[in-house]
Design a protein around this motif. Structure first.
Motif, PDB file in Angstrom:
ATOM      1  N   PRO B 307       0.688  -1.356   0.006  1.00  0.00           N
ATOM      2  CA  PRO B 307      -0.179   0.106  -0.094  1.00  0.00           C
ATOM      3  C   PRO B 307       0.890   1.304   0.055  1.00  0.00           C
ATOM      4  N   LEU B 308       0.452   2.365  -0.597  1.00  0.00           N
ATOM      5  CA  LEU B 308       1.167   3.694  -0.699  1.00  0.00           C
ATOM      6  C   LEU B 308       1.666   4.117   0.630  1.00  0.00           C
ATOM      7  N   ARG B 309       0.872   4.019   1.770  1.00  0.00           N
ATOM      8  CA  ARG B 309       1.205   4.442   3.334  1.00  0.00           C
ATOM      9  C   ARG B 309       2.487   3.829   3.445  1.00  0.00           C
ATOM     10  N   GLU B 310       2.885   2.693   2.979  1.00  0.00           N
ATOM     11  CA  GLU B 310       4.056   1.698   3.449  1.00  0.00           C
ATOM     12  C   GLU B 310       5.410   2.367   2.341  1.00  0.00           C
ATOM     13  N   ARG B 311       5.100   3.060   1.459  1.00  0.00           N
ATOM     14  CA  ARG B 311       5.949   3.573   0.785  1.00  0.00           C
ATOM     15  C   ARG B 311       6.091   5.107   0.439  1.00  0.00           C
ATOM     16  N   LEU B 312       5.690   5.797   1.475  1.00  0.00           N
ATOM     17  CA  LEU B 312       5.710   7.292   1.221  1.00  0.00           C
ATOM     18  C   LEU B 312       6.885   7.975   0.624  1.00  0.00           C
TER      19      LEU B 312
END
Lengths: 127, 482
Positions: B307-312
């Motif tokens: 998910p995007l929040r884990e690769r900001l």
């Protein structure tokens, strides 16, 4: 059932009039605005914060799918239903990937739109 | 209940009015002109019409001028040529077969309706291409690097792949990347969203149907399996498929053959299947909503989309790719200030990359000035700094790494607390000076521009320059350069 605030979007005034006349029969629906193109729909959605937007698919300038994508990026986006002249899997898939929550055929607009709105009005879980 | 406009150019008045009547009948608005010279091009865009019907041309010069104007828009509507143009129209007008379609006369309305349906799909396909990420997953976060390695590993084999991940996390991008890295890349990549298609249509959409198989099946039609022959079929939202359809899909995966709806001829197919879902299929198996045997068929090589929040840390690079793509397609220029990016890096992104793409598109359309600060973002993206350490951004692919940051970081991660602890004030100052230096560098030393890049007022930046001993003299000199 809660009161549902609805924005109508279509580039044909005649269609908007017809749709509004039909929705007037539903006491729990109030049409809070009308937009004649996608850009106006984006602006009015932000301003009026309707519960649902009934959006024409094909409009000049900004079409219904782009408007849907833009609306879905606003704070507390409404439920968006795409109304399309063509009802086939490809048109439905494009509407879904733009983030639309529902899809109706313009040929059977009222028959298809009312149950969707009914469900939405009865379901308080949606933002 | 009219839908869209069609431009009818025909100097044959009888034929033109027949065509217009027919368009009217199928709920289109015809605009009829004997000579296209009467049309003021400044007041139109080629995409104002769903299609252009071309009949007899009274003045080749005005037609040529219209044609040149039309072709300036790469996504212009198709030209439907009347019989006199069938043999040579495409070549003569410099249009390809996707842009020039023959139209028989007298016109049969189901055929005209079908052409306009295809014109509508063509436009939607092209529009979707403008806003979808091309060239595989973007970013350098560990999760994405791992994903790229796995894609490279599995691509050359015809293994079935199951892509799992939240909505909007880019499952189709990954599927396309697998296809593009496989030996099937020259063949079709056909995608299908099983969740968007009503159950009763799914079977004929997958396997095709014969003429008369059901009401409305006026011609035989290929399904997506046949369209993907030799290539890859991507079945998105496979978790939404009904149990009876799951049985039919399982059979195709096992036997590599199927029948069209209403047909009894068995069709062999050579298709690699990639499936995807945002649902937890194991849970669905427990609930009896997904077949275990199909799950094992599909789950040969599972891929997890982060998910995007884990690769900001990839946010700036994703923003870069998305803005460049919009700009390239004439959808507006937009630049995010540092404070806007910082606010976005504090947001949780439940809708993942798709949500980011929607936001960037919105900003590009609604901010014609092109520069977006945190205060220009819709309220839900204006996440205040709660004092939590911010994310260390990776340098973006198309820019030289910001020198100051690279020096400050020197291999360490700026958002990680070292075992021995640190002096937060000094650490933040180091990050701040590095960013200021980078901004000055990028702005060629022009303080006003650097301030804009940092979302600061010019006077605030001047104050900071003084505070960090980056000096007034230096600043004056730099401004003089500009």
């Amino acid at each position: 059932m809660r009161q549902l605030r609805v924005l109508l979007v279509d580039d044909h005034e005649g269609f908007l009039n017809a749709a509004q006349r039909q929705l007037r029969n539903l006491p729990w629906v109030s049409v809070v605005g009308r937009a004649l193109n996608g850009l106006e729909a984006v602006r009015l959605t932000e301003q009026l914060t309707p519960d649902a937007v009934l959006m024409d698919l094909a409009m000049p300038e900004m079409g219904g799918l782009q408007a849907t994508r833009l609306i879905k990026a606003q704070t507390k986006p409404p439920f968006v239903v795409i109304a399309s002249h063509f009802d086939d899997p490809q048109h439905r898939e494009h509407a879904a990937s733009a983030g639309a929550d529902g899809f109706v055929s313009k040929m059977f607009y009222v028959q298809e739109v009312v149950p969707i709105l009914e469900k939405l009005a009865g379901d308080d879980s949606h933002v | 209940m009219s839908e869209a406009r069609v431009l009818v150019l025909d100097a044959d008045p009888v034929r033109a009015s027949r065509t217009a009547e027919l368009l009217d009948f199928i709920d289109y608005v015809p605009q009829v002109l004997a000579d296209v010279g009467a049309l003021s091009l400044e007041r139109h865009a080629p995409r104002d019409w769903a299609a252009v019907v071309l009949g007899s041309i009274p003045d080749p010069a005005t037609w040529q001028r219209f044609l040149d104007w039309l072709k300036r828009d790469p996504l212009h509507p198709p030209v439907l040529g009347m019989p006199e143009h069938h043999d040579d129209g495409a070549r003569q007008f410099g249009l390809n077969s996707a842009q020039f379609w023959p139209l028989d006369y007298p016109i049969k309305y189901p055929l005209l309706s079908e052409l306009l349906r295809r014109a509508s799909i063509k436009r939607l396909d092209e529009e979707a291409r403008v806003v979808s990420i091309l060239g595989g997953p973007t970013g350098h976060a560990p999760g994405i690097q791992r994903l790229r390695v796995l894609i490279a590993q599995v691509a050359p084999f015809d293994t079935t792949v199951l892509i799992l991940g939240e909505s909007g996390s880019g499952k189709e991008v990954a599927a396309r990347a697998i296809h593009d890295a496989s030996s099937r890349r020259g063949k079709p990549f056909v995608a299908m969203n099983c969740g968007a298609i009503p159950g009763e249509l799914l079977e004929s959409e997958l396997f095709g149907h014969e003429k008369g198989a059901f009401t409305g099946a006026i011609t035989a039609r290929k399904g997506r399996f046949e369209m993907a022959d030799g290539g890859t079929l991507f079945l998105d939202e496979i978790g939404d498929m009904s149990m009876p359809m799951q049985v039919k899909l399982l059979r195709v995966l096992q036997e590599r053959s199927f029948e069209r709806v209403g047909g009894n001829q068995t069709i062999r197919c050579n298709v690699r299947v990639i499936a995807a879902t945002h649902r937890n299929l194991e849970e669905n198996i427990q609930k009896g909503a997904f077949r275990e045997d199909l799950f094992y068929r599909l789950n040969v090589f599972p891929l997890e989309m982060p998910p995007l929040r884990e690769r900001l840390a990839d946010l700036p690079e994703l923003v870069d790719v998305l803005t460049q793509q919009l700009e390239k397609n004439g959808r507006g220029r937009v630049r995010l200030s540092t404070d806007a990016l910082a606010a976005l890096s504090r947001y949780r992104w439940p809708g993942n990359v798709r949500e980011l793409a929607n936001l960037i598109e919105r900003l590009a359309v609604l901010n014609p000035s092109g520069s977006v600060r945190a205060s220009d973002l819709p309220a839900r993206y204006r996440v205040e700094d709660d004092g939590a350490p911010s994310v260390a951004f990776h340098s973006t692919a198309n820019e030289a790494p910001p020198v100051g940051i690279a020096q400050a970081a020197a291999g360490e991660r700026l958002d990680e607390l070292p075992a021995e602890g640190l002096d937060l004030k000094e650490h933040m100052a180091r990050i701040e000076t590095a960013l200021i230096k980078a901004a000055l560098e990028r702005s060629g030393g022009v303080v006003a521009h650097a301030a804009q890049l940092l979302g600061l007022r010019r006077t605030t930046l001047v104050e900071k320059l003084r505070k960090y001993g980056l000096g007034r003299g230096e600043e004056a000199g730099m401004d003089a350069v500009a």
